[in-house]
Design a protein around this motif. Structure first.
Motif, short mmCIF file in Angstrom:
data_model
loop_
_atom_site.label_atom_id
_atom_site.label_comp_id
_atom_site.label_asym_id
_atom_site.label_seq_id
_atom_site.Cartn_x
_atom_site.Cartn_y
_atom_site.Cartn_z
N PHE A 193 88.91 -2.11 -102.20
CA PHE A 193 88.22 -1.61 -101.00
C PHE A 193 88.11 -0.10 -101.10
N ASN A 194 87.65 0.58 -100.07
CA ASN A 194 87.58 2.05 -99.97
C ASN A 194 87.29 2.71 -101.33
N ARG A 249 89.42 1.68 -105.47
CA ARG A 249 90.79 1.51 -105.01
C ARG A 249 91.18 0.05 -105.22
N TYR A 251 95.04 6.46 -103.74
CA TYR A 251 94.12 5.58 -103.02
C TYR A 251 92.99 6.36 -102.38
N ASP A 252 92.00 5.64 -101.87
CA ASP A 252 90.84 6.17 -101.15
C ASP A 252 90.11 7.27 -101.93
N ARG A 269 95.41 13.26 -96.08
CA ARG A 269 95.10 11.94 -96.62
C ARG A 269 93.61 11.76 -96.94
N LYS A 296 91.97 9.64 -84.19
CA LYS A 296 91.85 10.54 -85.35
C LYS A 296 90.51 10.31 -86.01
N TYR A 339 89.09 1.08 -86.97
CA TYR A 339 88.37 2.11 -87.73
C TYR A 339 86.87 1.80 -87.73
N VAL A 383 94.37 -5.47 -93.35
CA VAL A 383 94.44 -4.66 -92.11
C VAL A 383 93.17 -4.96 -91.31
N VAL A 418 88.78 -2.77 -89.77
CA VAL A 418 88.60 -1.50 -90.48
C VAL A 418 87.25 -1.47 -91.18
N PHE A 435 85.63 1.56 -93.40
CA PHE A 435 86.11 2.85 -93.91
C PHE A 435 85.15 3.33 -95.01
N ASP A 462 90.52 -3.34 -95.21
CA ASP A 462 91.41 -2.97 -96.32
C ASP A 462 91.51 -4.09 -97.36
#
Ligand code: BMA
Length: 333
Positions: A54-55, A70, A113-114, A161, A219, A249, A285, A288, A290, A311
């Motif tokens: 993912f991501n 990732r 990651y990411d 991050r 955030k 997300y 997760v 999400v 992302f 995720d």
């Protein structure tokens, strides 16, 4: 035919990439970003020993595309893997994680990651969330061929991050967006701009934007590398709202000033994409979306946005840059 709107339509600054993935918007769909009908494009088990993929970030490369993916493995470790594609949809992901050449002394790589990937000059730079002494920071490496990756200094102190470079220098300096955080499931987070003469020493930090209400209440964090348009830098970013069962997300977009990108010109009040399809709501997760990858074709203004779903998998969405920019302006905070 005379089309005054088109004459003044925002334009992409960049490459003609007629081969990026594309699917027309479904008839009657009212929003400027729509999902690929055959999502997800990369399943969680596309390579052996993968728990989830993912991501992930992609760029044009050669006759097709390359990417940095990732992959969380069945030990629940996470690493970065190279991927190759002719059409940007079907990907061949290397089963072994990337090993960085010329490791820097005293600079541990505990997890990665990411990833984000950006082409700057004749190099591709990879940024990711890099674990050092248990804390997240922004790792950096460069490659020319997606086979040899050369380690560089981390771009930030912990904890941070989400970091991504701009695809060109601004005011003769390298430029980065990042999102300082804590070491856990950060319950806060604003986006900052920083500049550097050499990609090692960073300073002149500027606040870009912070949390507001709704889907971006808890955030926010920068997504793919900002995309240059005649209207400013188009930045896709994720936003998080804390619900009674966890964080949700979604993503939206902002237009940053072209010369002083810490100045936000417009920013979406509504989200562009939020978790509602099964592959976005169900997975390791839940809830999400992302975004970390973006392809754009200058001539047609087509955008292909790559985002992680729950995720667990990779999904694709599309937009037309002039329609999207009009929407951002008309629906700005
Ligand atoms: C963030 C990052 C992302 C992840 C998201 C949702 O903090 O760790 O990799 O997609 O949480 O779990």
């Amino acid at each position: 035919m005379h089309m005054p709107y088109r004459q003044h339509a925002p334009k992409l600054v960049g490459l003609d990439l007629p081969n990026i993935p594309w699917e027309e918007k479904p008839a009657g769909y009212p929003y400027p970003v729509w999902r690929y009908s055959r999502n997800p494009i990369v399943p969680r088990d596309a390579i052996p020993l993968a728990n989830s993929i993912f991501n992930s970030a992609v760029v044009p490369f050669g006759d097709g595309f390359a990417g940095v993916f990732r992959v969380d493995d069945i030990n629940r470790g996470c690493g970065l893997h190279t991927g190759w594609s002719r059409d940007g949809i079907q990907w061949r992901i290397e089963p072994k994680p990337i090993r960085f050449r010329d490791p820097i002394q005293d600079l541990p790589y505990e997890y990665a990651y990411d990833p984000r990937v950006v082409c700057l000059g004749d190099r591709y730079y990879v940024n990711w969330c890099n674990g050092i002494h248990g804390d997240p920071t922004i790792g950096c490496a460069w490659t020319k061929d997606f086979r040899a990756y050369h380690a560089m200094e981390n771009l930030t102190l912990p904890c941070n991050r989400n970091g991504v470079l701009f695809p060109r220098k601004i005011g003769r300096k390298f430029a980065m967006l990042s999102r300082p955080s804590d070491t856990g499931h950060t319950p806060f987070g604003n986006i900052y701009y920083s500049e550097s003469p050499d990609l090692t020493h960073w300073g002149c930090h500027r606040f870009v934007m912070g949390t507001t209400g709704g889907w971006q209440r808890t955030k926010i964090g920068p997504g793919p590398a900002p995309l240059e348009t005649t209207e400013g830098w188009l930045l896709f970013y994720h936003g998080v709202v804390t619900m009674c069962n966890g964080m949700t997300y979604s993503f939206g977009a902002a237009l940053l000033d072209r010369d002083e990108p810490w100045r936000v010109r417009y920013r979406t009040k509504p989200y562009l994409i939020n978790p509602r399809e099964p592959y976005e709501c169900m997975g390791d997760v839940p809830n999400v979306c992302f975004p970390v990858g973006l392809l754009a074709d200058r001539r047609t203004g087509r955008l292909a946005i790559y985002y992680g779903g729950a995720d667990t998998v990779i999904a694709l969405a599309f937009a037309q840059v002039d329609e999207l920019i009009s929407y951002i302006k008309a629906n700005s905070i």
